[in-house]
Design an enzyme around this catalytic site. Structure first.
Site, short mmCIF file in Angstrom:
data_model
loop_
_atom_site.label_atom_id
_atom_site.label_comp_id
_atom_site.label_asym_id
_atom_site.label_seq_id
_atom_site.Cartn_x
_atom_site.Cartn_y
_atom_site.Cartn_z
N CYS A 1 0.72 62.44 8.59
CA CYS A 1 1.32 61.44 7.71
C CYS A 1 1.50 60.07 8.36
O CYS A 1 1.79 59.10 7.68
CB CYS A 1 2.65 61.95 7.16
SG CYS A 1 2.46 63.43 6.13
N HIS B 1 6.52 56.08 4.99
CA HIS B 1 5.83 57.27 4.50
C HIS B 1 6.68 57.91 3.41
O HIS B 1 7.89 58.08 3.56
CB HIS B 1 5.59 58.24 5.64
CG HIS B 1 5.20 59.60 5.20
ND1 HIS B 1 4.16 59.82 4.32
CD2 HIS B 1 5.73 60.83 5.47
CE1 HIS B 1 4.05 61.12 4.09
NE2 HIS B 1 4.99 61.74 4.77
N ASN C 1 4.43 63.19 -2.12
CA ASN C 1 4.05 62.90 -0.74
C ASN C 1 2.53 63.03 -0.65
O ASN C 1 1.99 64.12 -0.76
CB ASN C 1 4.75 63.89 0.19
CG ASN C 1 4.39 63.72 1.65
OD1 ASN C 1 3.40 63.08 1.99
ND2 ASN C 1 5.17 64.32 2.53
#
Length: 325
Positions: free
Chosen positions: A113, A252, A282
């Site tokens: 990520c 993020h 996400n």
């Protein structure tokens, strides 16, 4: 980094909208639980015939159009992904072919990520040697590796891609500072156990569910809440700015509830935190560039604004970039 700027941005998310109700039943939770724990309302999942390279290509085309350049002007294509089309060749090779960017060096980076920020650093190094322009894409397709019974993961993730075009021609948003961190002693907190040289993805591994994405959610949250604020403050100090200088925070898009805690601890009094997770979930390495592109296209940024990009996740890793619009 003073000569490198972001000349254009782009993003792509699949058409299929997946509601909380769709993912909650098998996982044994409901819409209320998901919102209370994550602030996610829906996510996008790819069609059966789409792969990560397809998402990345679409985002890359949008970024090239935004920057006003063509694919044959690219010196490099860097794709940040932890869900490649195949273990090899690199997904970036497919993107290069799809775009018709025959002259570009194309390779992947897997920093999960944090990948987009790590990819920015790699692209800057290539441009320092080759000049021209670089296309940096964060793209992930997590829906293929999620266990539908695992409420810790299946409710969180969506598919998507975001892209930036970098160049040193004096235009665009200047990248003022970058910083990367990896904490390998925590590598097993986020993983897909099978499918590599340590544990091949054979029938026994599949039967055991080892081909699915796994995460120690509580430990990951401790890592983010304990370390990200401290690392961010260190980064800003090294970049020569103070928290009051930051106008925008693009983290993020891991978990909205967790990000609320992190943002409060950062104490950025004049900053707006930009979130897209309520609609997209996400999206891994794609989340930072998707959110940057959306904010840019809606006119959120003004000349001179300082934008803080923060990626964090598997590895465990964290990456920060300071951008002057």
């Amino acid at each position: 980094m003073t000569d490198i700027g972001i000349l254009g941005t782009g993003a792509y998310v699949p058409d299929r909208v997946v509601s909380n109700d769709e993912v909650s039943a098998a996982a044994g939770v409901d819409d209320t639980w998901i919102i209370r724990k994550t602030d996610i309302r829906q996510r996008r999942w790819a069609a059966p015939d789409q792969a990560t390279s397809d998402l990345a290509t679409a985002a890359g085309r949008a970024a090239l159009a935004s920057a006003g350049i063509t694919a044959d002007q690219l010196s490099a294509i860097v794709v940040a992904t932890s869900t490649p089309d195949r273990p090899q060749p690199p997904t970036a090779a497919y993107v290069q072919h799809n775009l018709g960017a025959a002259g570009a060096a194309a390779f992947d980076i897997n920093a999960v990520c944090s990948g987009e920020v790590f990819a920015l650093s790699a692209a800057e190094s290539v441009l320092a040697r080759r000049g021209g322009y670089a296309l940096v894409i964060g793209a992930d397709l997590y829906s293929r590796i999620l266990n539908p019974l695992d409420r810790r993961t299946v409710v969180l993730f969506g598919d998507g891609a975001g892209a930036m075009v970098l160049g040193a021609d004096g235009r665009g948003a200047r990248i003022r500072h970058l910083q990367l961190h990896t904490y390998g002693e925590l590598a097993d907190l986020i993983q897909v156990p099978a499918g590599g040289s340590r544990l091949p993805c054979d029938p026994a591994a599949i039967e055991a569910g080892l081909h699915y994405f796994t995460m120690d959610g509580r430990a990951v949250r401790r890592f983010v809440e304990d370390r990200v604020p401290q690392l961010t403050k260190q980064f800003l100090h090294e970049a020569g700015v103070v928290p009051d200088d930051i106008s925008h925070f693009i983290p993020h898009q891991a978990n909205g509830v967790m990000l609320g805690t992190v943002f409060a601890d950062l104490a950025l009094p004049h900053a707006t935190m930009h979130l897209t997770l309520t609609r997209y979930g996400n999206t891994g390495a794609a989340s930072v560039p998707i959110t940057l592109d959306e904010a840019a296209r809606t006119g959120a940024f003004h000349q001179g604004d300082l934008i803080l990009l923060a990626g964090f996740g598997g590895g465990m890793a964290a990456g920060f970039a300071l951008v002057e619009w």
